[in-house]
Design a protein around this motif. Structure first.
Motif, short mmCIF file in Angstrom:
data_model
loop_
_atom_site.label_atom_id
_atom_site.label_comp_id
_atom_site.label_asym_id
_atom_site.label_seq_id
_atom_site.Cartn_x
_atom_site.Cartn_y
_atom_site.Cartn_z
N SER A 114 0.82 -1.22 0.00
CA SER A 114 0.00 0.00 0.00
C SER A 114 0.85 1.26 0.00
CB SER A 114 -0.92 0.02 1.23
OG SER A 114 -1.75 -1.12 1.26
N SER A 115 0.38 2.26 -0.75
CA SER A 115 1.00 3.58 -0.70
C SER A 115 0.55 4.28 0.58
CB SER A 115 0.61 4.40 -1.92
OG SER A 115 -0.80 4.56 -1.97
N ALA A 116 1.19 5.38 0.92
CA ALA A 116 0.87 6.09 2.16
C ALA A 116 1.03 7.58 1.96
CB ALA A 116 1.78 5.61 3.29
N LYS A 117 0.19 8.35 2.67
CA LYS A 117 0.32 9.80 2.69
C LYS A 117 0.82 10.18 4.08
CE LYS A 117 -2.31 12.38 0.37
NZ LYS A 117 -3.25 13.27 -0.32
N VAL A 118 1.97 10.85 4.13
CA VAL A 118 2.59 11.16 5.41
C VAL A 118 2.78 12.67 5.54
CG1 VAL A 118 3.79 8.94 5.47
CG2 VAL A 118 4.94 10.94 4.50
N SER A 119 2.84 13.10 6.78
CA SER A 119 3.14 14.50 7.08
C SER A 119 4.58 14.61 7.53
CB SER A 119 2.21 15.01 8.19
OG SER A 119 0.86 14.99 7.76
N PHE A 120 5.28 15.54 6.90
CA PHE A 120 6.68 15.77 7.26
C PHE A 120 6.95 17.26 7.10
CE2 PHE A 120 11.12 16.29 5.87
CZ PHE A 120 11.76 15.78 7.00
N GLY A 121 7.53 17.86 8.17
CA GLY A 121 7.71 19.30 8.16
C GLY A 121 6.34 19.97 8.14
N ASN A 122 6.13 20.85 7.22
CA ASN A 122 4.84 21.53 7.09
C ASN A 122 4.08 21.10 5.83
OD1 ASN A 122 5.29 23.13 9.44
ND2 ASN A 122 6.61 24.49 8.23
N ALA A 123 4.39 19.91 5.34
CA ALA A 123 3.76 19.47 4.09
C ALA A 123 3.39 17.99 4.17
CB ALA A 123 4.70 19.72 2.92
N GLN A 124 2.57 17.56 3.20
CA GLN A 124 2.21 16.15 3.07
C GLN A 124 2.85 15.58 1.82
OE1 GLN A 124 -2.14 15.93 3.31
NE2 GLN A 124 -1.90 15.18 5.42
N TYR A 125 3.19 14.29 1.92
CA TYR A 125 3.89 13.64 0.82
C TYR A 125 3.25 12.28 0.54
CZ TYR A 125 7.45 17.14 1.81
OH TYR A 125 8.11 18.33 2.03
N ASP A 126 3.09 11.96 -0.76
CA ASP A 126 2.60 10.66 -1.17
C ASP A 126 3.79 9.73 -1.39
OD1 ASP A 126 -0.27 11.12 -1.35
OD2 ASP A 126 0.22 12.47 -3.01
#
Length: 524
Positions: free
Chosen positions: A71-83
């Protein structure tokens, strides 16, 4: 884009070459942070982590990893979200901007064509002679000796020669029950001749090079000649204790079914002859090939083991890479104008492991195999720098016995090129634009080899296209103006690019979904 001279010299294997090139560039952008400090590792989810390198000077680079294999994941890092796609790592040289993701292929891929330029060689053949212990260059010793210790690796071939004396009173001569010859060898291949006639051939495997020949053989009363041609396919030079690996007939060698029971031949006298007669005569050279009488025309040998073939040909025009199609042959070696272009072995068939492929999960050499049931290698590169403007000599030695009339000289051309870019997919060119203050938009880049231009857009789809280069197809959503931008920017050009954004293709065909642009262009 690859420079013309680089393309011609390296003949890059896309998309792997371009993917690794971009990976190395991305890591290079992180250099100042990577070499300055150990990483700080933090969890971003159940199977997600951030590895952050932040130096005292302010340099900051991050690697966002998704260890989930499905599965892919959406994560929060710093002040942004990344796929993060499944089983992937995103590289952020400034701890903000993704310039590379290991699971998303941004490099161009190609459909390669191999086109025959000469399939009408006029072949001649010469049969290699079976060695004899009476040959002047044969050496006699007691027992069996390891092959490389004798040949010093100057040749792949070593003859093991001995005699078997059969008494006229032997029972098998009367009852017709032939004796059983069993030979144990450390590998890698063995051809067994009894009184000059081929009795059988055995090969070791990649994982276990050792082999055993065991078969009933025809012997007559009196002296019988046993000739074993041992072949080393290649020697290891890496790994643990590779210096202890060996090759050749190490025994035991036994003959079962005699009046005495089983006779051990291992410790009797054996004669050794290094290499083939054709090698000693340098049949692969112009001068050497004239030292023997070759068979011509309809009498040329086909499907006969231990056979030399030669033909002459003219160099084709152009600058496309050239190769020999050896698919009709067995195993042996090839020379062009006296220069070896290597061993050929198209009779070695690739087996096992083919089918659906997923990059996710730990890599093994049995993963994502292709071309099962086909030759492990079919085409053998012919450097143009080795060719003369006039006649050229082609010599082939085949151990198994192939059909030389199936050999052809082919040129390698690019039929079509492809790009497969996700919406918002990071690229190193995007990083260049970002650092220069320009808009960060991914682009699909296409280029043809020197001398070719894009003549047609074979496929283009912005939305959810499926498949891979050469077999793209529209998915569940498709922008109807997908072809427009590609045709406008690329037709008639050696290289071009198409920005991957909804407005370029007439709008968003499926809002809220991750989209990509897949394109295949014909080079001619």
């Amino acid at each position: 884009m690859i420079a013309t001279s680089t393309y011609r010299k390296r003949l890059p294997r896309e998309p792997k070459w371009g993917h690794l090139r971009d990976l190395h560039k991305a890591i290079k952008l992180c250099e100042s942070a990577l070499v300055s400090v150990d990483p700080t590792v933090t969890s971003l989810g159940n199977n997600q982590e951030a590895h952050v390198f932040k130096s005292k000077s302010g340099a900051c680079s991050a690697f966002l990893a998704n260890y989930d294999t499905k599965s892919s994941a959406k994560v929060s890092f710093g002040n942004a979200q990344y796929d993060l796609p499944a089983w992937s790592i995103s590289i952020l040289p400034d701890c903000k901007t993704v310039v590379f993701n290991t699971a998303r292929l941004g490099a161009q891929s190609s459909q390669i064509k191999m086109t025959s330029v000469n399939s009408a060689f006029s072949w001649q053949s010469y049969n290699e002679e079976t060695a004899s212990a009476d040959d002047d260059d044969a050496t006699t010793m007691v027992g069996l000796w390891e092959q490389v210790n004798v040949t010093r690796d100057v040749t792949d071939y070593l003859w093991y020669l001995t005699d078997i004396n059969i008494d006229p009173s032997e029972g098998f001569l009367k009852n017709g029950q032939s004796p059983l010859l069993t030979i144990y060898s450390a590998g890698h291949a063995l051809h067994v001749f009894i009184n000059g006639q081929l009795s059988g051939t055995v090969y070791g495997g990649l994982e276990n090079p050792k082999l055993t020949f065991s078969d009933y053989i025809k012997l007559g009363a009196g002296i019988n000649k046993i000739s074993l041609l041992s072949v080393a396919v290649g020697l290891p030079n890496v790994g643990t204790h590779f210096e202890t690996w060996n090759a050749g007939v190490l025994g035991p060698v036994t003959l079962k079914g005699l009046n005495e029971g089983t006779r051990d031949l291992s410790k009797q006298k054996w004669s050794y002859k290094i290499g083939l007669k054709g090698e000693a005569l340098s049949l692969h050279t112009v001068s050497g090939s004239s030292s023997v009488e070759w068979v011509k025309g309809s009498l040329v040998a086909r499907k006969q083991p231990l056979t030399w073939y030669k033909a002459t040909f003219s160099a084709p025009g152009g600058n496309e890479p050239l190769a020999l199609d050896m698919n009709s042959m067995g195993k042996g070696q090839i020379w062009i104008n006296g220069q070896s272009i290597g061993r050929h072995w198209p009779a070695y068939i690739a087996r096992g492991g083919c089918g659906d492929c997923s990059y996710a999960g730990t890599y093994t050499d049995k993963k994502c195999r292709t071309n099962c049931g086909e030759a492990s290698q079919r085409w053998y590169h012919v450097p143009r720098s080795w060719l003369n403007s006039g006649g050229n000599l082609l010599v082939v030695f085949d151990e198994w016995g192939g059909d030389p009339t199936g050999i052809s000289l082919v040129k390698r051309t690019t039929g079509s090129v492809c790009a497969d870019i996700f919406e918002g997919q990071p690229t190193l060119k995007s990083w260049d634009m970002l650092t220069s203050g320009k808009i960060n938009r991914p682009k699909a880049h296409l280029w043809c080899p020197p001398g070719q231009k894009i003549s047609q857009i074979k496929f283009a789809s912005y939305g959810m296209p499926q498949g891979t280069c050469g077999s793209f197809r529209e998915g569940s959503c498709h922008a109807h103006k997908s072809y427009d931008a590609a045709e406008k920017n690329c037709i008639g050009q050696e290289s071009c690019s198409v920005t991957v954004a909804p407005e370029v293709f007439g709008g968003d065909p499926c809002p809220g979904n991750m989209k990509k642009f897949s394109v295949e262009a014909v080079c001619s």
